[in-house]
Design a protein around this motif. Structure first.
Motif, mmCIF file in Angstrom:
data_model
loop_
_atom_site.group_PDB
_atom_site.id
_atom_site.type_symbol
_atom_site.label_atom_id
_atom_site.label_comp_id
_atom_site.label_asym_id
_atom_site.label_seq_id
_atom_site.Cartn_x
_atom_site.Cartn_y
_atom_site.Cartn_z
ATOM 1 N N ASN A 24 0.838 -1.195 0.000
ATOM 2 C CA ASN A 24 0.000 0.000 0.000
ATOM 3 C C ASN A 24 0.878 1.252 0.000
ATOM 4 N N ARG A 25 1.955 1.208 0.793
ATOM 5 C CA ARG A 25 2.815 2.383 0.937
ATOM 6 C C ARG A 25 3.662 2.625 -0.316
ATOM 7 N N LEU A 26 4.249 1.553 -0.883
ATOM 8 C CA LEU A 26 5.222 1.722 -1.963
ATOM 9 C C LEU A 26 4.621 1.493 -3.339
ATOM 10 N N GLY A 27 3.429 0.929 -3.401
ATOM 11 C CA GLY A 27 2.755 0.726 -4.679
ATOM 12 C C GLY A 27 3.125 -0.592 -5.334
ATOM 13 N N VAL A 28 2.329 -0.974 -6.349
ATOM 14 C CA VAL A 28 2.564 -2.267 -6.994
ATOM 15 C C VAL A 28 3.776 -2.240 -7.919
ATOM 16 N N ASN A 29 4.276 -1.057 -8.261
ATOM 17 C CA ASN A 29 5.508 -1.059 -9.053
ATOM 18 C C ASN A 29 6.654 -0.322 -8.363
ATOM 19 N N GLY A 30 6.472 -0.048 -7.074
ATOM 20 C CA GLY A 30 7.516 0.640 -6.313
ATOM 21 C C GLY A 30 8.807 -0.153 -6.227
ATOM 22 N N GLY A 31 8.695 -1.471 -6.375
ATOM 23 C CA GLY A 31 9.875 -2.319 -6.200
ATOM 24 C C GLY A 31 10.594 -2.662 -7.485
ATOM 25 N N VAL A 32 10.131 -2.143 -8.623
ATOM 26 C CA VAL A 32 10.763 -2.503 -9.904
ATOM 27 C C VAL A 32 12.246 -2.097 -9.865
ATOM 28 N N GLY A 33 13.105 -3.051 -10.173
ATOM 29 C CA GLY A 33 14.551 -2.802 -10.160
ATOM 30 C C GLY A 33 15.201 -3.102 -8.819
ATOM 31 N N TYR A 34 14.388 -3.491 -7.826
ATOM 32 C CA TYR A 34 14.902 -3.697 -6.478
ATOM 33 C C TYR A 34 14.757 -5.138 -5.996
ATOM 34 N N ALA A 35 15.660 -5.488 -5.071
ATOM 35 C CA ALA A 35 15.419 -6.575 -4.125
ATOM 36 C C ALA A 35 14.995 -5.891 -2.839
ATOM 37 N N TYR A 36 13.999 -6.437 -2.158
ATOM 38 C CA TYR A 36 13.587 -5.886 -0.866
ATOM 39 C C TYR A 36 14.246 -6.686 0.253
ATOM 40 N N GLU A 37 14.929 -5.982 1.154
ATOM 41 C CA GLU A 37 15.418 -6.634 2.383
ATOM 42 C C GLU A 37 14.515 -6.198 3.522
ATOM 43 N N PHE A 38 13.812 -7.153 4.127
ATOM 44 C CA PHE A 38 12.893 -6.839 5.224
ATOM 45 C C PHE A 38 13.614 -7.019 6.556
ATOM 46 N N GLY A 39 13.514 -6.001 7.420
ATOM 47 C CA GLY A 39 14.165 -6.106 8.719
ATOM 48 C C GLY A 39 13.470 -5.239 9.751
ATOM 49 N N GLY A 40 14.146 -5.036 10.858
ATOM 50 C CA GLY A 40 13.552 -4.284 11.965
ATOM 51 C C GLY A 40 12.952 -5.231 12.990
ATOM 52 N N GLU A 41 12.606 -4.672 14.154
ATOM 53 C CA GLU A 41 12.159 -5.511 15.283
ATOM 54 C C GLU A 41 10.977 -6.399 14.914
ATOM 55 N N VAL A 42 10.053 -5.856 14.136
ATOM 56 C CA VAL A 42 8.846 -6.633 13.810
ATOM 57 C C VAL A 42 9.228 -7.918 13.072
ATOM 58 N N ILE A 43 10.130 -7.800 12.119
ATOM 59 C CA ILE A 43 10.528 -8.959 11.312
ATOM 60 C C ILE A 43 11.405 -9.896 12.139
ATOM 61 N N GLU A 44 12.288 -9.301 12.953
ATOM 62 C CA GLU A 44 13.193 -10.123 13.766
ATOM 63 C C GLU A 44 12.428 -11.035 14.722
ATOM 64 N N ARG A 45 11.261 -10.570 15.184
ATOM 65 C CA ARG A 45 10.472 -11.386 16.108
ATOM 66 C C ARG A 45 9.622 -12.435 15.397
ATOM 67 N N MET A 46 9.465 -12.289 14.081
ATOM 68 C CA MET A 46 8.535 -13.172 13.371
ATOM 69 C C MET A 46 9.040 -14.605 13.274
ATOM 70 N N THR A 47 8.089 -15.544 13.239
ATOM 71 C CA THR A 47 8.421 -16.943 12.954
ATOM 72 C C THR A 47 8.775 -17.057 11.469
#
Ligand code: SF4
Lengths: 470, 202
Positions: free
Chosen positions: A191-214
């Motif tokens: 929603n924030r970055l849009g359906v083509n916001g990632g074109v040309g990118y790899a996304y690295e997800f991090g931060g406390e929320v992700i670190e705690r995730m299973t």
């Protein structure tokens, strides 16, 4: 300046730079399924090529397979589906490729099967003729969806021609509110970055929320990278990753396991790693999300009203108007209270044990609303076995859900599980494209398994946070 | 094993307006039930065509005026969604030989290159101008030039963008990457032997 995981793994697998300027990348794990592989095998045969690394390719059948016991009797009722199944059986037998078949009890959605067998391991490059291959990035892999010609490339050379991507770090800080799940995190960044916001990118997800995730939650987050236009998405491997993998069928054991973990630890992005872009999203700000339109970015928090057309950039207004027309929704109407006809819990986004458990909590002891057709579809035969062992099949069954066999099912409706007419479906899958769930006029609202479960019992879109005491 | 070189392509145009036209719309999933790509061109935009027909409107891919078109002009994020090569395969078999759009999904773009379909990008105004020109004169001929990265037609000659890798692959016939990948098979095997996981960390 340190390196991020994308570059470390890329460098390890780089075979050569090609005359086109692209890089030739070795692919450590190749997954195939029945829809995008038959033409690739035909290309390999036409050119008289070999498959030099058959032990690095694994196959299953997921898209076309019926999800009822009777529907799975061979030959399959749909002759085209039967033909596709026969092709993958024959092709894997001819080239010495391991086939996770329904008969062996190893079948499932390709992106559920790879991780659960321990095939998906940190630091790998993974390719599959399927865009949701990004799922495997949860383990710290570079995992790419590819087209059929590229499936043939991997079969024949175990390599791919790829351009180098930029890397965007997305930091999810703080904590999620209760009633907010990994699926909402995924819908939030799209929603924030849009359906083509990632074109040309790899996304690295991090931060406390992700670190705690299973691991299962991380898979949900990475699964939808492609819906945000990113070529792949990943999470750095950590102790949670190693604990998940330990003891799985295809993982190393004993001293080899120790060596593997030591190696994997070196691959995570360095603390001072460089990124092309860094974005922060506060965990506290994420609400349970529901899509209202025909792209996964057209979503609102369940407490919000649908946005005005003129609140969008002019270039996007065509597709926003098209969405309103297709969905028969009005600007400004609340999404909560929207009646649903069908509920689908499953898919490579949300068809794992934790998804079924979470959904089951909200249907236990309750009944699916009158007139609602609800399906619970485990992502693999292994997930089905575990769910049955925990009695989840009974919970769903007693609530009036149809408990099904493993497959993609109504995520894209290439099997008999389809919407009819312009039914509205509350779905835990990843795409709300026009016609995606099998009816050219069918309507899809994407949401978390908990939200879908609550929609099933209420018969309408409902804020799961109102049901949390259950 | 290099393929044919692609330098220029000439044909009439077809406009397809709107952002985020996904692969499920280009080729609905039920038409993926096939083991060859033969005949898949007939199903391009099948459901969008039906949907518009029900409202008495005509989709460009069902519009006789564009029946022989070869150059598709679209908008942003064209071909997003699934990795299915069935999507560009169906466009190609329908008759599309080149695409001009504001942007593409990457998997779709790569699939097009491997089918020797040049994909150019241009800004919104240029795409809109081309779409208008095609609509006002559906028979007008356009020529795309891969080396120059231009389209020439009733609006004169317009400069477009094309990824340099794709451009050189089309021009020298190496758009099917497999040939160059096969040449390095020994180097690939050497990389594999250095990857600890390929030998299970033994
Ligand atoms: S579950 Fe859906 S998204 Fe996942 S592989 Fe199957 S069809 Fe594709």
């Amino acid at each position: 300046m340190g390196q991020n995981l994308y570059h470390k793994v890329f460098d390890r697998h780089c075979v050569a730079q090609l005359p086109s300027g692209q890089y030739q990348l070795f692919i450590g794990l190749h997954l195939i399924h029945e829809v995008t592989s038959p033409q690739a095998f035909a290309m390999v045969r036409e050119q008289n090529l070999n498959v030099p690394f058959p032990e690095l390719t694994f196959a299953t059948v997921d898209h076309i397979i019926p999800t009822t016991g009777a529907g799975r009797q061979r030959p399959l009722q749909d002759p085209l589906a039967e033909e596709m199944l026969q092709h993958i059986e024959q092709n894997t037998a001819d080239f010495g490729i391991n086939f996770f078949s329904p008969e062996k009890g190893e079948q499932g959605v390709v992106h559920v099967v790879g991780p659960e067998r321990g095939l998906t391991q940190p630091g790998m490059t993974i390719a599959c003729g399927d865009s949701h291959t990004s799922t495997h990035g949860a383990f710290g892999t570079l995992a790419f969806g590819i087209g059929t010609s590229q499936v043939a490339d991997v079969l024949a050379t175990q390599t791919l021609a790829m351009a180098k991507l930029k890397v965007r770090r997305i930091n999810f800080t703080g904590a999620l509110q209760s009633g907010v799940y990994a699926k909402d995190v995924a819908l939030a960044y799209i929603n924030r970055l849009g359906v083509n916001g990632g074109v040309g990118y790899a996304y690295e997800f991090g931060g406390e929320v992700i670190e705690r995730m299973t691991m299962e939650e991380r898979m949900t987050v990475c699964n939808m990278s492609i819906e945000g236009g990113a070529r792949c998405g990943y999470v750095n491997p950590d102790q949670i990753t190693f604990d998940y993998l330990k003891g799985r069928d295809y993982c190393p054991e004993g001293e080899a396991w120790e060596r593997a973990v030591a190696d994997w630890q070196t691959l995570a992005s360095d603390a001072d790693a460089d990124y092309d872009d860094i974005i922060e999203i506060k965990g506290e700000d994420i609400e349970p999300f529901v899509t209202w339109g025909i792209t996964p970015a057209q979503s609102v928090g369940v407490g919000q009203n649908l946005p005005a057309v003129d609140s969008f950039a002019e270039a996007d207004q065509i597709v926003v108007r098209e969405a309103y027309e297709y969905m028969s929704f009005e600007e400004g109407q609340p999404i909560a209270g929207t009646p649903v006809n069908v509920v689908f819990i499953g898919s490579c986004t949300n068809g794992r044990m934790s998804d079924l458990r979470e959904a089951a909590k909200f249907v236990k002891g309750r009944k699916v609303a009158e007139g609602v057709r609800a399906l619970a579809v485990p992502g693999s035969q292994e997930v089905a076995r575990q769910a049955i062992a925990e009695g989840l099949d009974k919970v769903f069954d007693e609530a009036g859900f149809q408990w099904r066999e493993a497959g993609c099912s109504m995520c894209l409706a290439m099997n008999p599980d389809q919407l009819q007419g312009n039914e509205i479906s509350a779905s835990t899958s990843n795409r709300n494209f026009k016609g995606r769930q099998g009816s050219p006029t069918g309507r899809t609202l994407l949401m978390s398994p908990a939200m879908a479960a609550v929609a099933a019992v209420e018969g309408k879109v409902t804020d799961v946070r109102e049901h949390l005491e259950n | 094993m290099a393929g044919k070189t692609v330098t220029t392509l000439t044909g009439s145009g077809i406009p397809l307006r709107g952002n985020d036209i996904d692969t499920d719309r280009i080729i609905p999933a039920r038409f993926l039930k096939c083991v060859t790509f033969d005949g898949i061109g007939e199903h391009a935009f099948k459901d969008d065509i039906k949907g518009l027909a029900a409202k008495g409107e005509t989709h460009p891919f069902a519009d006789d005026r564009f029946a022989h078109a070869a150059i598709l002009v679209a908008n942003q994020n064209f071909g997003c969604g699934s990795s299915r090569e069935h999507a560009p395969q169906s466009l190609k078999r329908w008759g599309i030989r080149a695409i001009i759009a504001e942007s593409y999904s990457e998997i779709f773009y790569g699939n097009c290159v491997s089918l020797a379909i040049p994909c150019f990008t241009a800004d919104h105004e240029t795409c809109a101008k081309l779409q208008d020109a095609i609509e006002s004169n559906p028979d007008a001929q356009f020529t795309v030039d891969i080396a120059q990265s231009t389209v020439t037609g009733p609006c004169g000659s317009i400069t477009l963008q094309i990824q340099s890798g794709a451009q050189s692959q089309l021009l020298d016939g190496s758009w099917n990457a497999r040939a160059s990948l096969l040449e390095n098979l020994d180097a690939a095997k050497a990389v594999a032997s250095n990857l600890p996981y390929v030998s299970s960390y033994t």
